[in-house]
Write a protein that holds these residues in place. Structure first.
Motif, short mmCIF file in Angstrom:
data_model
loop_
_atom_site.label_atom_id
_atom_site.label_comp_id
_atom_site.label_asym_id
_atom_site.label_seq_id
_atom_site.Cartn_x
_atom_site.Cartn_y
_atom_site.Cartn_z
N SER A 243 -5.75 0.28 8.27
CA SER A 243 -5.67 -0.72 7.21
C SER A 243 -5.22 -0.08 5.90
CB SER A 243 -7.03 -1.39 7.03
OG SER A 243 -7.98 -0.45 6.57
N ASN A 244 -4.80 -0.92 4.98
CA ASN A 244 -4.40 -0.45 3.65
C ASN A 244 -5.56 0.23 2.94
OD1 ASN A 244 -1.75 -1.23 3.80
ND2 ASN A 244 -2.12 -3.27 2.93
N LYS A 245 -6.77 -0.30 3.19
CA LYS A 245 -7.95 0.28 2.54
C LYS A 245 -8.14 1.73 2.99
CE LYS A 245 -12.90 -0.48 1.93
NZ LYS A 245 -14.07 -1.33 2.27
N VAL A 246 -8.03 1.97 4.30
CA VAL A 246 -8.19 3.33 4.83
C VAL A 246 -7.06 4.22 4.33
CG1 VAL A 246 -8.25 4.72 6.94
CG2 VAL A 246 -9.46 2.52 6.84
N ARG A 247 -5.83 3.70 4.37
CA ARG A 247 -4.67 4.49 3.93
C ARG A 247 -4.81 4.89 2.47
NH1 ARG A 247 -0.06 2.93 1.59
NH2 ARG A 247 -0.44 0.73 2.06
N ASN A 248 -5.20 3.91 1.63
CA ASN A 248 -5.35 4.22 0.20
C ASN A 248 -6.50 5.20 -0.02
OD1 ASN A 248 -3.26 2.49 -0.48
ND2 ASN A 248 -4.62 0.71 -0.69
N SER A 249 -7.56 5.06 0.78
CA SER A 249 -8.70 5.98 0.65
C SER A 249 -8.29 7.40 1.00
CB SER A 249 -9.84 5.51 1.55
OG SER A 249 -10.92 6.44 1.51
N GLN A 252 -6.11 8.83 -1.77
CA GLN A 252 -6.87 9.17 -2.97
C GLN A 252 -7.77 10.37 -2.76
OE1 GLN A 252 -9.21 5.91 -4.38
NE2 GLN A 252 -9.96 6.98 -6.20
N GLU A 253 -8.37 10.47 -1.56
CA GLU A 253 -9.35 11.53 -1.31
C GLU A 253 -8.71 12.87 -0.96
OE1 GLU A 253 -13.30 12.31 1.51
OE2 GLU A 253 -12.26 10.36 1.51
N ARG A 287 3.26 1.31 5.98
CA ARG A 287 3.64 0.39 4.89
C ARG A 287 4.76 -0.53 5.32
NH1 ARG A 287 6.38 2.24 -0.85
NH2 ARG A 287 6.84 0.14 -1.59
N ARG A 307 1.52 -4.59 0.14
CA ARG A 307 0.90 -5.79 0.67
C ARG A 307 1.65 -7.01 0.18
NH1 ARG A 307 -3.97 -5.39 2.94
NH2 ARG A 307 -4.48 -7.54 2.42
#
Length: 309
Positions: A243-249, A252-253, A287, A307
């Motif tokens: 998901s985008n949430k995991v990818r962005n996390s 960032q991390e 993406r 998105r």
């Protein structure tokens, strides 16, 4: 029979009452005529002219003529009365028919008023429906125009995405080939490390997060690392499952750290370098695949964050 004798009625015999009945008046008239004939015959005798002897037979003939004339007049009057009664009956029937027609006309008028009211309502409804249809037609025209603009924008975006995919996919293929070339001996050596370098640990944590494996320390990472299908899972990893949430996390991390680069990790461990190379390539591929698989179907171009609106 109500009869009133005229005031000038001559009295032919003394027994006639002052208010005679119709029968008594007729009898008086007969006597008066008979007496008049005698008086006229006497005058003719004095003049020496020829006279006619008046006998009872003449008087009876006179009565008979009267009866015959009376019956004729009575028959005529009865016939006229019959015609009059028939005419009155027809008039009465006509009046009844007219009254019935008047009542029927009143009912028909009520039905006609109801039909007119219903027709007016139908006409009003038809006019309203026509107005709605025209409004819907106008709205449909606007939607078609918007869809045409969106299709043009989507075509432009798809063209750009296709071009970018053509650039990203080779990098993913190179990263997959690099991961395939990792020997199991390299993984055994990594597992044998009691306290691995920070970049090695950071890389393997990133791989576990990318694969959806929850780890809390180096011990958990070693278990994932030594799984028989570890390399196969990494090679066949499907970016669409991330998901985008995991990818962005993950970005960032891990990838936000300046020292977390392919060159630095590759220096620390030749086995970990390909993992770092595959991580951002898979993220970029996700993406564009996300756009082609969902945003394009919805008819919405993706934003800069990847998105759809």
């Amino acid at each position: 029979m109500n009869y009133t004798a005229p005031d000038f009625l001559p009295v032919a015999y003394e027994l006639l009452p002052k208010r005679p009945t119709h029968r008594q008046a007729i009898v008086n008239a007969f006597v008066f005529i008979h007496q008049t004939m005698h008086m006229l015959n006497n005058k003719l005798t004095k003049r020496g002219q020829r006279v006619t002897a008046i006998t009872p037979r003449h008087y009876l003939d006179f009565i008979q003529h009267y009866v015959t004339l009376y019956n004729e007049k009575r028959s005529d009057l009865e016939e006229q009365q019959l015609h009059l009664n028939v005419g009155l009956g027809k008039i009465s029937d006509t009046v009844k028919q007219v009254e019935e027609l008047r009542k029927s006309l009143a009912k028909k008028q009520i039905e006609l008023d109801e039909k007119n009211e219903l027709a007016n309502q139908k006409l009003k409804q038809m006019m309203e429906d026509q107005q709605k249809a025209e409004q819907q037609k106008e709205a449909s025209k606007e939607v078609r125009e918007k869809l045409a603009v969106q299709k043009k924008e989507i075509a432009t975006r798809v063209e750009k995405v296709t071009k970018d995919l053509n650039e990203v996919e080779p990098a993913v293929k190179d990263a997959e080939n690099a991961v395939k070339n990792i020997k199991r001996q390299h993984l055994v050596e990594l597992k044998a490390l009691a306290n691995p370098p920070l970049l090695v640990k950071l890389t393997l944590e990133c791989v576990c997060a990318l694969m959806g494996e929850k780890v809390s320390g180096w011990g958990d990472i070693r278990k994932v690392l030594m799984a028989p299908d570890f390399i196969s899972n990494v090679v066949h990893f499907d970016p669409e499952k991330m998901s985008n949430k995991v990818r962005n996390s993950i970005k960032q991390e891990f990838f936000s750290q300046k020292e977390f680069t392919f060159e630095n990790v590759d220096k620390a461990s030749k086995a970990c370098g390909p993992f770092v190379q595959m991580g951002p390539s898979s993220g970029e591929l996700l993406r564009y695949v996300g756009f082609r698989g969902s945003d394009a179907e919805r008819g919405c171009a993706p934003t800069e964050g990847g998105r759809g609106d």
